[in-house]
Write a protein that holds these residues in place. Structure first.
Motif, PDB file in Angstrom:
ATOM      1  N   THR A 494      26.502  39.270   0.606  1.00  0.00           N
ATOM      2  CA  THR A 494      26.921  40.379  -0.240  1.00  0.00           C
ATOM      3  C   THR A 494      28.434  40.425  -0.373  1.00  0.00           C
ATOM      4  OG1 THR A 494      26.861  42.801  -0.492  1.00  0.00           O
ATOM      5  CG2 THR A 494      26.976  41.952   1.748  1.00  0.00           C
ATOM      6  N   PRO A 495      28.944  40.879  -1.527  1.00  0.00           N
ATOM      7  CA  PRO A 495      30.366  41.255  -1.604  1.00  0.00           C
ATOM      8  C   PRO A 495      30.637  42.433  -0.681  1.00  0.00           C
ATOM      9  CG  PRO A 495      29.419  41.009  -3.796  1.00  0.00           C
ATOM     10  CD  PRO A 495      28.274  41.016  -2.829  1.00  0.00           C
ATOM     11  N   MET A 496      31.871  42.510  -0.217  1.00  0.00           N
ATOM     12  CA  MET A 496      32.241  43.606   0.670  1.00  0.00           C
ATOM     13  C   MET A 496      32.636  44.861  -0.096  1.00  0.00           C
ATOM     14  SD  MET A 496      31.665  42.225   3.532  1.00  0.00           S
ATOM     15  CE  MET A 496      32.411  43.279   4.759  1.00  0.00           C
ATOM     16  N   GLN A 497      33.204  44.673  -1.289  1.00  0.00           N
ATOM     17  CA  GLN A 497      33.616  45.814  -2.109  1.00  0.00           C
ATOM     18  C   GLN A 497      33.528  45.445  -3.579  1.00  0.00           C
ATOM     19  OE1 GLN A 497      37.596  46.770  -0.455  1.00  0.00           O
ATOM     20  NE2 GLN A 497      36.787  48.827  -0.228  1.00  0.00           N
ATOM     21  N   ALA A 498      33.032  46.366  -4.378  1.00  0.00           N
ATOM     22  CA  ALA A 498      32.960  46.137  -5.821  1.00  0.00           C
ATOM     23  C   ALA A 498      34.343  46.166  -6.456  1.00  0.00           C
ATOM     24  CB  ALA A 498      32.068  47.187  -6.480  1.00  0.00           C
ATOM     25  N   HIS A 499      35.256  46.945  -5.901  1.00  0.00           N
ATOM     26  CA  HIS A 499      36.592  47.075  -6.479  1.00  0.00           C
ATOM     27  C   HIS A 499      37.675  46.669  -5.484  1.00  0.00           C
ATOM     28  CE1 HIS A 499      34.934  48.994 -10.010  1.00  0.00           C
ATOM     29  NE2 HIS A 499      34.205  49.745  -9.212  1.00  0.00           N
ATOM     30  N   GLY A 500      37.296  45.870  -4.520  1.00  0.00           N
ATOM     31  CA  GLY A 500      38.247  45.365  -3.550  1.00  0.00           C
ATOM     32  C   GLY A 500      38.122  43.858  -3.447  1.00  0.00           C
ATOM     33  N   VAL A 501      38.135  43.353  -2.225  1.00  0.00           N
ATOM     34  CA  VAL A 501      38.098  41.921  -1.996  1.00  0.00           C
ATOM     35  C   VAL A 501      37.158  41.652  -0.833  1.00  0.00           C
ATOM     36  CG1 VAL A 501      40.029  41.886  -0.366  1.00  0.00           C
ATOM     37  CG2 VAL A 501      39.553  39.853  -1.753  1.00  0.00           C
ATOM     38  N   GLY A 502      36.593  40.454  -0.803  1.00  0.00           N
ATOM     39  CA  GLY A 502      35.770  40.058   0.330  1.00  0.00           C
ATOM     40  C   GLY A 502      34.346  39.713  -0.058  1.00  0.00           C
ATOM     41  N   THR A 536      40.770  33.260  -4.115  1.00  0.00           N
ATOM     42  CA  THR A 536      40.661  34.667  -3.747  1.00  0.00           C
ATOM     43  C   THR A 536      40.632  35.489  -5.021  1.00  0.00           C
ATOM     44  OG1 THR A 536      42.010  34.230  -1.787  1.00  0.00           O
ATOM     45  CG2 THR A 536      41.637  36.528  -2.363  1.00  0.00           C
ATOM     46  N   PHE A 537      39.721  36.430  -5.113  1.00  0.00           N
ATOM     47  CA  PHE A 537      39.688  37.322  -6.267  1.00  0.00           C
ATOM     48  C   PHE A 537      39.076  38.649  -5.856  1.00  0.00           C
ATOM     49  CE2 PHE A 537      35.944  34.593  -6.430  1.00  0.00           C
ATOM     50  CZ  PHE A 537      34.897  35.462  -6.666  1.00  0.00           C
ATOM     51  N   THR A 538      39.301  39.646  -6.660  1.00  0.00           N
ATOM     52  CA  THR A 538      38.823  40.995  -6.387  1.00  0.00           C
ATOM     53  C   THR A 538      37.730  41.367  -7.387  1.00  0.00           C
ATOM     54  OG1 THR A 538      40.448  42.037  -7.842  1.00  0.00           O
ATOM     55  CG2 THR A 538      41.124  41.620  -5.574  1.00  0.00           C
ATOM     56  N   GLN A 539      37.274  42.609  -7.297  1.00  0.00           N
ATOM     57  CA  GLN A 539      36.324  43.189  -8.261  1.00  0.00           C
ATOM     58  C   GLN A 539      34.973  42.478  -8.267  1.00  0.00           C
ATOM     59  OE1 GLN A 539      37.900  45.879  -9.569  1.00  0.00           O
ATOM     60  NE2 GLN A 539      39.731  45.101  -8.590  1.00  0.00           N
ATOM     61  N   ASP A 571      42.826  49.776  -9.530  1.00  0.00           N
ATOM     62  CA  ASP A 571      42.091  48.835  -8.687  1.00  0.00           C
ATOM     63  C   ASP A 571      42.999  47.723  -8.185  1.00  0.00           C
ATOM     64  OD1 ASP A 571      39.609  50.001  -8.770  1.00  0.00           O
ATOM     65  OD2 ASP A 571      38.928  48.862 -10.489  1.00  0.00           O
ATOM     66  N   PRO A 572      42.624  47.067  -7.091  1.00  0.00           N
ATOM     67  CA  PRO A 572      43.382  45.908  -6.611  1.00  0.00           C
ATOM     68  C   PRO A 572      43.329  44.747  -7.601  1.00  0.00           C
ATOM     69  CG  PRO A 572      41.970  46.775  -4.867  1.00  0.00           C
ATOM     70  CD  PRO A 572      41.565  47.457  -6.137  1.00  0.00           C
ATOM     71  N   ASP A 573      44.475  44.199  -7.939  1.00  0.00           N
ATOM     72  CA  ASP A 573      44.615  43.001  -8.768  1.00  0.00           C
ATOM     73  C   ASP A 573      43.753  43.083 -10.030  1.00  0.00           C
ATOM     74  OD1 ASP A 573      45.862  40.602  -9.317  1.00  0.00           O
ATOM     75  OD2 ASP A 573      44.261  39.408  -8.425  1.00  0.00           O
ATOM     76  N   THR A 574      43.832  44.200 -10.698  1.00  0.00           N
ATOM     77  CA  THR A 574      42.991  44.392 -11.874  1.00  0.00           C
ATOM     78  C   THR A 574      43.327  43.417 -12.989  1.00  0.00           C
ATOM     79  OG1 THR A 574      42.201  46.083 -13.433  1.00  0.00           O
ATOM     80  CG2 THR A 574      44.537  46.142 -12.849  1.00  0.00           C
ATOM     81  N   TYR A 575      44.570  42.892 -13.004  1.00  0.00           N
ATOM     82  CA  TYR A 575      44.973  41.948 -14.043  1.00  0.00           C
ATOM     83  C   TYR A 575      44.829  40.501 -13.587  1.00  0.00           C
ATOM     84  CZ  TYR A 575      46.950  46.098 -16.211  1.00  0.00           C
ATOM     85  OH  TYR A 575      47.110  47.342 -16.770  1.00  0.00           O
ATOM     86  N   GLY A 576      44.264  40.275 -12.418  1.00  0.00           N
ATOM     87  CA  GLY A 576      43.992  38.915 -11.987  1.00  0.00           C
ATOM     88  C   GLY A 576      43.012  38.231 -12.929  1.00  0.00           C
ATOM     89  N   ALA A 577      43.115  36.901 -13.039  1.00  0.00           N
ATOM     90  CA  ALA A 577      42.325  36.157 -14.016  1.00  0.00           C
ATOM     91  C   ALA A 577      40.831  36.386 -13.814  1.00  0.00           C
ATOM     92  CB  ALA A 577      42.632  34.663 -13.905  1.00  0.00           C
TER      93      ALA A 577
END
Length: 600
Positions: A494-502, A536-539, A571-577
């Motif tokens: 599972t992802p750790m967070q929908a709007h974080g990282v992990g 590494t990516f978020t969301q 959100d964290p790194d919302t503009y990340g690719a």
């Protein structure tokens, strides 16, 4: 067998950072510059304070109660700043942003105060010697928006989707012990604290110790438009900053698109109609079609489409695809044709397959309330037909159609006590205990299906932290259940967070009495961690499991999009690719103590 994860990249991964945070998940952006060493070359002190550097730390000591500043050498308009700091002996600290010179030889700018009794943002003015002349607290700026409205205009604020109302998402039945608690946030006096400050457009946001946003406000141009940032120390004692990193967040970078040799990209539509998509053979030609919001894209070439319902585009910068948060497909009416259910607007709407008639599909609202942003279709009760599994009003539920009236209200079963699992992120289903029955999972643990059957009332709850609570709500996309390491016991991915990282997999363990517990193994952690292919990516809000490489072992697909919470730095790194990655599960004949390793 042990398990390795092989990652196939669909876009360029993030570069590995070298910062080491005191705790937490570290910065949510990739720093352009970091402070190292023992020299303050390029920095400029001002005011009543002495500054020095030692082994990567910046140390400030006030020489007068008014304190003083240490200015960076590069002016910035929009800036992301990260550091761990420690303020001892009665010191006061904070940072100044957009330090712009004034006509009287002084400065003005945005000051973020980082003191236990004063966590707030202010418009300040300084004289030529760095002494503070005035301080005005910034007005509120709203949450999910990039540009704060004018002071005399109504703010947008809120989530913008409706359907939830004033609810207590953490109300819990008596006797339930939750496996996670929200971060304390705030400042731990005299200890190391983690801070991230983001100033973009006319909104400043600060985050302390993985807690939610603090010290936010409207940073209007009249308070300072462009200039360097500065660290501050006042009062008594000293302040120490370490792991300092910063970035010009006005620069957005879209790396060149890269696709693995095993895949090709085909865009179905350039516009924003839905959050979700699903595959099903809707026209009985033996080929899977794609259903995304209002459109069916017909296989095998996916160049032709037809409306399921009247299509309406949304602006991803300012609005949500509120009527198509989640889409699932299955034969819910029992006529042998795949139907579609969309979740949005607070409930679930069934769209009935017209059996190749060239028209839009008839619809009926079949479930009145759905609060989770993840919904799955699984055969929970073992009758050979899929039910819908979701959270609503603080409970975990599953719903199924009445065979005699599938377009009428569906039969809803509540299987949990009251708790935070009835809202927002993460739902899963799988046979955890090996009894042949599907259990139901959320970020908060799993519910064991009774031996007497799915409809037997409230199921037994097993607390487990299948998520991580930092600055945002814990839990990510779909929770999937399968035997990752080949030891005969089903594990959890599972992802750790929908709007974080992990991203993590949880290895199932059993003691001599058969009691089940889990050991967490991180597949992808934060920006400071050596991850697969430096990716590494978020969301991680949406994910899926499937056998991709034909080896009979399930694999995991997950990615991110732009602006999960609209066009802003909420959100964290919302503009990340935006990316999509396939994580392949590769079992290798090694010791049972499973290790995770990665390669591109």
């Amino acid at each position: 067998m042990s398990s390795k994860w092989n990652i196939l990249a669909a876009a360029t991964g993030a570069a590995l950072l070298t910062l080491v945070p005191a705790f937490g998940v570290g910065p949510t952006f990739k720093s352009e510059q970091t402070f190292k060493g023992s020299s303050l070359s390029g920095w400029k002190p001002l005011g009543a304070a002495n500054w020095k550097a030692d082994k990567g730390e910046i140390i400030g000591t006030p020489s007068g109660s008014a304190g003083g500043w240490l200015f960076s050498d590069k002016p910035l308009q929009d800036v992301g700043f990260f550091a761990n700091f420690q303020c001892t002996g009665g010191c006061k600290t904070g940072m100044l942003l957009r330090a712009e010179k004034t006509d009287n030889g002084g400065m003005k700018g945005i000051f973020v105060s980082l003191n236990p009794d004063d966590i707030a943002s202010y418009a300040v003015t300084l004289d030529a010697a760095g002494k503070e002349l005035s301080r005005t607290k910034l007005r509120q700026a709203g949450a999910q928006t990039r540009i704060a409205p004018a002071a005399d205009a109504p703010g947008r604020g809120g989530r913008g989707r409706g359907g939830r109302g004033p609810i207590d998402q953490f109300a819990t039945s008596p006797g339930i012990v939750l496996p996670m608690q929200p971060p304390k946030g705030g400042i731990n006096a005299g200890e190391w604290n983690q801070v991230e400050v983001l100033l973009d457009a006319n909104i400043v946001r600060a985050f302390l110790n993985d807690g939610t946003e603090v010290a936010g406000g409207a940073a209007d141009d009249i308070y300072g438009k462009f200039g360097p940032f500065a660290l501050y120390v006042g009062g008594a004692g000293e302040v120490r900053f370490k792991d300092v990193g910063w970035k010009d967040i006005n620069v957005k970078e879209m790396p060149n698109e890269q696709v693995s040799q095993r895949f090709r990209v085909q865009r179905l539509n350039e516009h924003f109609y839905s959050f979700s998509a699903v595959a099903a053979d809707v026209n009985h030609d033996g080929v899977l079609d794609v259903i995304a919001g209002p459109y069916i894209y017909f296989g095998p070439d996916y160049t032709k489409s037809r409306e399921v319902y009247l299509a309406e585009t949304f602006n991803p910068s300012r609005s949500y695809a509120s009527n198509a948060m989640i889409t699932v497909a299955s034969d819910f009416t029992g006529d042998g044709w795949a139907d579609v259910v969309n979740f949005g607007g607070g409930g679930a709407t069934l769209y009935v397959n017209p059996k190749n008639e060239p028209r839009r599909w008839d619809s009926a609202k079949v479930v009145p309330v759905v609060n989770t942003e993840i919904v799955i279709a699984r055969d929970i009760d073992g009758d050979g037909k899929n039910e819908l599994v979701y959270g609503a009003e603080g409970y975990i539920r599953y719903a199924k159609p009445d065979p005699a009236n599938p377009t009428g209200p569906w039969v809803v079963h509540t299987i949990s006590e009251l708790g935070p699992w009835g809202y927002l992120h993460s739902i899963g289903a799988g046979d955890i205990n090996g009894d042949g029955k599907l259990d139901i999972l959320s970020t908060w643990g799993w519910w064991e299906q009774p031996k007497t059957g799915a409809a037997s009332g409230v199921w037994k709850y097993h607390p487990e932290a299948f998520g991580r609570w930092t600055r945002s709500y814990p839990g990510g996309g779909d929770i999937v259940v399968y035997d990752v390491n080949g030891d005969g016991r089903n594990d959890v991915v599972t992802p750790m967070q929908a709007h974080g990282v992990g991203l993590a997999w949880f290895e199932q363990k059993r003691d001599s009495s058969g009691n089940i517990s889990y050991v967490r193994h991180m597949i992808m952690d934060d920006y400071l961690t050596k991850n697969a292919g430096n990716v590494t990516f978020t969301q991680l809000h949406a994910s899926a499991m499937g056998g991709v490489d034909g080896d009979g072992v399930p694999d995991y697909i997950v990615g991110k999009r732009y602006w999960s919470h609209q066009d802003d730095y909420y959100d964290p790194d919302t503009y990340g690719a935006p990316v999509i990655y396939l994580y392949r599960t590769l079992r290798t004949p090694r010791r049972r103590a499973v290790r995770t390793s990665f390669r591109n």
